[in-house]
Design a protein around this motif. Structure first.
Motif, PDB file in Angstrom:
ATOM      1  N   ALA A   1     -15.090-111.787 -29.534  1.00 37.20           N
ATOM      2  CA  ALA A   1     -14.839-112.907 -30.558  1.00 37.20           C
ATOM      3  C   ALA A   1     -14.544-111.986 -32.058  1.00 37.20           C
ATOM      4  N   ALA A   2     -15.289-111.132 -32.402  1.00 40.67           N
ATOM      5  CA  ALA A   2     -15.003-110.481 -33.604  1.00 40.67           C
ATOM      6  C   ALA A   2     -13.766-109.610 -33.579  1.00 40.67           C
ATOM      7  N   MET A   3     -13.336-109.230 -32.726  1.00 44.57           N
ATOM      8  CA  MET A   3     -12.003-108.691 -32.564  1.00 44.57           C
ATOM      9  C   MET A   3     -10.864-109.728 -32.667  1.00 44.57           C
ATOM     10  N   ALA A   4     -10.896-111.070 -32.125  1.00 46.02           N
ATOM     11  CA  ALA A   4     -10.198-112.049 -32.264  1.00 46.02           C
ATOM     12  C   ALA A   4      -9.971-112.266 -33.641  1.00 46.02           C
ATOM     13  N   LEU A   5     -11.152-112.583 -34.145  1.00 47.18           N
ATOM     14  CA  LEU A   5     -11.278-113.131 -35.723  1.00 47.18           C
ATOM     15  C   LEU A   5     -10.663-111.911 -36.592  1.00 47.18           C
ATOM     16  N   SER A   6     -10.851-110.705 -36.342  1.00 47.29           N
ATOM     17  CA  SER A   6     -10.320-109.750 -37.074  1.00 47.29           C
ATOM     18  C   SER A   6      -8.599-109.892 -37.222  1.00 47.29           C
ATOM     19  N   ILE A   7      -8.065-109.907 -35.878  1.00 51.34           N
ATOM     20  CA  ILE A   7      -6.633-109.991 -35.658  1.00 51.34           C
ATOM     21  C   ILE A   7      -6.189-111.187 -36.317  1.00 51.34           C
ATOM     22  N   ALA A   8      -6.740-112.278 -36.102  1.00 48.71           N
ATOM     23  CA  ALA A   8      -6.131-113.561 -36.849  1.00 48.71           C
ATOM     24  C   ALA A   8      -6.165-113.524 -38.357  1.00 48.71           C
ATOM     25  N   VAL A   9      -7.275-112.917 -39.002  1.00 50.60           N
ATOM     26  CA  VAL A   9      -7.170-112.784 -40.357  1.00 50.60           C
ATOM     27  C   VAL A   9      -6.005-111.819 -40.929  1.00 50.60           C
ATOM     28  N   LEU A  10      -5.536-110.716 -39.979  1.00 55.92           N
ATOM     29  CA  LEU A  10      -4.474-109.948 -40.394  1.00 55.92           C
ATOM     30  C   LEU A  10      -3.298-110.821 -40.249  1.00 55.92           C
ATOM     31  N   LEU A  11      -3.123-111.307 -39.172  1.00 60.60           N
ATOM     32  CA  LEU A  11      -1.944-112.231 -38.978  1.00 60.60           C
ATOM     33  C   LEU A  11      -1.630-113.124 -40.281  1.00 60.60           C
ATOM     34  N   ASP A  12      -2.603-113.915 -40.527  1.00 60.46           N
ATOM     35  CA  ASP A  12      -2.713-114.690 -41.863  1.00 60.46           C
ATOM     36  C   ASP A  12      -2.323-114.260 -42.975  1.00 60.46           C
TER      37      ASP A  12
ATOM     38  N   ASP B   1      -9.562-101.239 -37.727  1.00 57.99           N
ATOM     39  CA  ASP B   1     -10.858-102.242 -37.688  1.00 57.99           C
ATOM     40  C   ASP B   1     -11.412-101.553 -36.629  1.00 57.99           C
ATOM     41  N   GLY B   2     -12.862-101.682 -36.428  1.00 60.66           N
ATOM     42  CA  GLY B   2     -13.712-101.424 -35.525  1.00 60.66           C
ATOM     43  C   GLY B   2     -14.835-102.357 -35.210  1.00 60.66           C
ATOM     44  N   PHE B   3     -15.487-102.561 -34.051  1.00 64.16           N
ATOM     45  CA  PHE B   3     -16.556-103.393 -33.810  1.00 64.16           C
ATOM     46  C   PHE B   3     -17.278-102.598 -32.683  1.00 64.16           C
ATOM     47  N   SER B   4     -18.704-102.915 -32.690  1.00 63.58           N
ATOM     48  CA  SER B   4     -19.508-102.141 -31.679  1.00 63.58           C
ATOM     49  C   SER B   4     -20.439-103.290 -31.276  1.00 63.58           C
ATOM     50  N   SER B   5     -20.867-103.142 -30.006  1.00 62.82           N
ATOM     51  CA  SER B   5     -21.857-104.175 -29.433  1.00 62.82           C
ATOM     52  C   SER B   5     -22.501-103.553 -28.221  1.00 62.82           C
ATOM     53  N   ARG B   6     -23.845-103.447 -28.177  1.00 61.61           N
ATOM     54  CA  ARG B   6     -24.412-102.785 -26.839  1.00 61.61           C
ATOM     55  C   ARG B   6     -24.522-103.687 -25.842  1.00 61.61           C
ATOM     56  N   ASN B   7     -25.053-104.827 -26.076  1.00 61.92           N
ATOM     57  CA  ASN B   7     -25.440-105.824 -25.012  1.00 61.92           C
ATOM     58  C   ASN B   7     -24.492-107.058 -24.826  1.00 61.92           C
ATOM     59  N   ASP B   8     -23.710-107.395 -25.746  1.00 61.18           N
ATOM     60  CA  ASP B   8     -23.051-108.809 -25.715  1.00 61.18           C
ATOM     61  C   ASP B   8     -21.493-108.535 -25.722  1.00 61.18           C
ATOM     62  N   CYS B   9     -20.675-108.463 -24.869  1.00 60.92           N
ATOM     63  CA  CYS B   9     -19.334-108.340 -24.898  1.00 60.92           C
ATOM     64  C   CYS B   9     -18.710-109.631 -25.442  1.00 60.92           C
ATOM     65  N   ARG B  10     -19.199-110.718 -25.427  1.00 64.79           N
ATOM     66  CA  ARG B  10     -18.636-111.882 -25.895  1.00 64.79           C
ATOM     67  C   ARG B  10     -18.490-111.800 -27.264  1.00 64.79           C
ATOM     68  N   ARG B  11     -19.539-111.456 -27.885  1.00 62.07           N
ATOM     69  CA  ARG B  11     -19.535-111.259 -29.306  1.00 62.07           C
ATOM     70  C   ARG B  11     -18.423-110.151 -29.850  1.00 62.07           C
ATOM     71  N   LEU B  12     -18.370-109.115 -29.217  1.00 63.65           N
ATOM     72  CA  LEU B  12     -17.373-108.108 -29.402  1.00 63.65           C
ATOM     73  C   LEU B  12     -15.904-108.660 -29.306  1.00 63.65           C
TER      74      LEU B  12
END
Length: 274
Positions: free
Chosen positions: A27-38, A14-25
């Motif tokens: 958070a998206a990675m954490a959500l993707s990992i949590a869904v995969l573990l569940d 999975d992959g995400f990108s963000s140009r100006n907001d590292c926090r959003r990037l």
């Protein structure tokens, strides 16, 4: 982000990108990992895969290196690359057209003075010669001048009698200038003087004359301020001058000489632009 098995083969990406907001990037990675573990916890355990014989070292697939800032991760399969920003449109540069005319400079006013040698026919008895002086104003397209001309007759006799005849005339000349050529209209006012001998009266006779005429000529530049010119005049007398034997006689008599219907003058000289 990649998930590989013990042999290094990819199971999930999975992959995400963000140009100006590292926090959003993050958070998206954490959500993707949590869904995969569940999802992995709810799925039954996969059956053990048969053992795969080890491949020779030279044929084994190289292990992929983890992602780093210097080595960014490739986009996940099936994901479309981010659209490039639209190119900024620059207005087209218009080339100068060939038909565009340069700006025309304003006409330059200049004073002009002239000196000519004139030969006349019909202004006095016989042929007359003399100088002409002029001063005026000139523009590139037209000019106006005041000219004074003095001529003396070369004919010393009139009807076999000695007579000295001269004329002085003032001309106002309006001309149209076209490169080397010019055409003019003129108005003339003059005085004819006759100094008679016997049997004429001893007193000098003076006659006023007036006329209208035209002039055409050519002018060629000699330098920036001096030019040579030649012209021809044709004058019709409105008030004709005449020479009589007895101007004061009570009975009108036939004049000894009178001005013809057309008089011609030829001139050549110099004009200086001041």
């Amino acid at each position: 982000m990649f998930l590989r098995d013990s042999n290094g083969r990819g199971l999930w990406a999975d992959g995400f990108s963000s140009r100006n907001d590292c926090r959003r990037l993050v958070a998206a990675m954490a959500l993707s990992i949590a869904v995969l573990l569940d999802d992995t916890a709810e799925l039954p355990a996969a059956p053990a895969a048969p053992a795969v014989p080890a491949e020779p070292a030279d044929q084994a697939m190289p292990r992929e290196e983890p992602c780093s800032p210097d080595r960014p991760c490739p986009p996940p399969p099936g994901s479309a690359p981010a659209p490039a920003p639209p190119a900024r449109k620059t207005p087209p540069v218009r080339a100068p057209t060939r038909n565009s005319a340069p700006a025309v400079p304003a006409e330059r006013f200049r004073w002009a003075a002239g000196l000519d040698a004139v030969v006349g026919l019909g202004l006095t008895p016989g042929v007359s010669v003399g100088p002409a002086l002029s001063i005026g104003a000139r523009w590139p397209a037209w000019s106006v001048a005041l000219e004074v001309r003095g001529l003396s007759s070369l004919a010393g006799k009139t009807e076999a009698v000695d007579v000295s005849v001269s004329t002085v005339a003032t001309d106002i000349v309006f001309c149209l200038e076209r490169r080397l050529l010019f055409a003019c209209g003129l108005a003339e006012l003059g005085v004819l003087r006759a100094a008679p001998g016997v049997p004429f009266d001893a007193a000098s006779q003076r006659n006023l004359s007036a006329g209208l005429g035209a002039r055409a000529g050519i002018e060629w530049p000699l330098s920036e301020s001096v030019s040579g010119r030649a012209h021809a005049d044709v004058v019709h007398p409105v008030v004709a001058a005449a020479i009589r034997r007895h101007p004061g006689a009570p009975t009108p008599e036939r004049p000894v000489w009178s001005a013809p219907a057309l008089a011609v003058a030829l001139g050549i000289g110099l004009r200086m632009n001041l």
